[in-house]
Design an enzyme around this catalytic site. Sequence first.
Site, short mmCIF file in Angstrom:
data_model
loop_
_atom_site.label_atom_id
_atom_site.label_comp_id
_atom_site.label_asym_id
_atom_site.label_seq_id
_atom_site.Cartn_x
_atom_site.Cartn_y
_atom_site.Cartn_z
CB SER A 1 32.52 72.55 38.55
OG SER A 1 31.20 73.04 38.52
CD GLU B 1 34.72 61.44 37.38
OE1 GLU B 1 35.15 62.63 37.18
OE2 GLU B 1 33.45 61.49 37.81
CG ASN C 1 35.14 67.72 38.35
OD1 ASN C 1 35.18 67.71 39.63
ND2 ASN C 1 34.19 68.47 37.59
CG ASN D 1 31.09 31.77 4.04
OD1 ASN D 1 30.44 32.87 4.00
ND2 ASN D 1 30.46 30.68 3.87
CD GLN E 1 26.69 41.40 8.02
OE1 GLN E 1 26.72 40.75 6.97
NE2 GLN E 1 25.27 41.86 8.15
CG HIS F 1 39.34 45.39 54.16
ND1 HIS F 1 38.27 44.03 54.22
CD2 HIS F 1 40.28 44.66 54.81
CE1 HIS F 1 38.94 43.12 54.40
NE2 HIS F 1 40.03 43.25 54.67
CE LYS G 1 32.37 41.21 9.46
NZ LYS G 1 31.44 40.68 10.19
CE LYS H 1 33.49 68.90 41.68
NZ LYS H 1 32.53 68.50 42.19
#
Length: 463
Positions: A282, A295, A290, A115, A327, A161, A330, A288
């Site tokens: 892509s 992300e 990305n 313990n 236990q 906004h 972890k 593309k």
Amino acid sequence: MTNSSANQMWGGRFSTGVDAIMEAINASISFDQRLAAQDIEGSRAHAAMLAATGIITDNDAKAIREGLLTVLSEIEGGNFEFSAALEDIHMNVEARLKHLVGEPAGRLHTARSRNDQVALDFRMWVRDQCDAAESGLEALIKVLLDQAEAGADWVMPGFTHLQTAQPVTWGHHMMAYVEMFGRDLSRIRDARARMNECPLGAAALAGTSFPIDRDMTAEALRFDRPMANSLDAVADRDFALEFLSCASVSAMHLSRLAEELVIWSSAQFRFVRMSDAFSTGSSIMPQKKNPDAAELIRAKIGRIFGAQTALLMIMKGLPLTYSKDMQEDKEQTFDAADSWMLALAAMTGMMADLTANRDALAAAAGSGFSTATDLADWLVRVLGLPFRDAHHITGSLVAMAEDKGCDLPELSLEDMQSVHAGITGNIFDVLTVENSVASRISYGGTSPEQVRLQITRWKEILT
Ligand code: ARG
């Protein structure tokens, strides 16, 4: 199905071994083997203390301490066979030690319990993660400072906004994150200082009748002091929860920057260009590029919040002191720490490589009537109008510009005067974005001068 032989560590009162399902639910070795280095360091300190206080002989301590080093090198070298039958890292290490050094191994667990042992190992592991997080945050802050310094006077739109609000500087925007990650840094340092007390010596829960020296083990293991209550020492996991809450707040900050990078790198914004090293293409759309790293940082945050919630749920309502529920602390914490460190490193790499598109930032800064507040402030300052009236007049001018399909600085003086006769040609001075940001000289404002002041302050803090 039961194993026929009783457990070699605690089998005294048991006649048979455990059911296979019991072993599967009970064993933690598949994950707590990550605590091996901490477990062995803690045991070596404990053995040295047992010898120094005369509880075991110097010879036994020597055999134990050397044997433990052998076990460590076996584990680190990948030459250690972990056994689920031996449940956890503590019993795996001890069993191997017994095999290596024989009888003295059985004396290591004097005045100790699993313990306080697991409370110690886990606390030391989390403490190491605090240090790693500190370095990770410092590295990220330095990269953000570099970005801020390069673009201290580059104008860009500031948003509320996600609508254009007022022009700000790139440097100012970067420095906003420096402040956030700076607080994350101070939070993790606070948490580390609070957790830096040693639970070893609490034994099972009540302390021990052996004449142990808790100051000695605390010092050897780089703690400020031993924990003052043995029940608390084995029962609480608030240090892990504090770590997870620091991680959660910091992850939230990371996710906001990640989200901005996703938006900013889009064809619609073109505010930034990510390096090839931190983007992907892509397989079908050749054009593309990305922002995958951003992300994934945005998404990894979910695991960290999840871990914090899970550990709170695990700990909630447990009676003192230790319960096996604990236990389950972890895996959650390991996964969250891994995710946080990886997200910090990925963000640092991405920000180090990032190119801000100064022209696109400037073009966007001037659109969307971003200097409307400057116009209203001019009416207040020069014509002495109440701000509410100035706001109204400016609103009419914005509507007029919108009708004409132009920006505020493109309205003629006659247009302006048709809304308020007192307006003079000087008003055009405040309608450029450069003048707008340069005028925001209040402490903490977006003027390049204020931004540079903060960059200097942070550089001093970090050296
Ligand atoms: N593997 C256990 C854990 O992680 C170690 C402590 C076991 N203590 C006990 N009383 N069964 O919590």
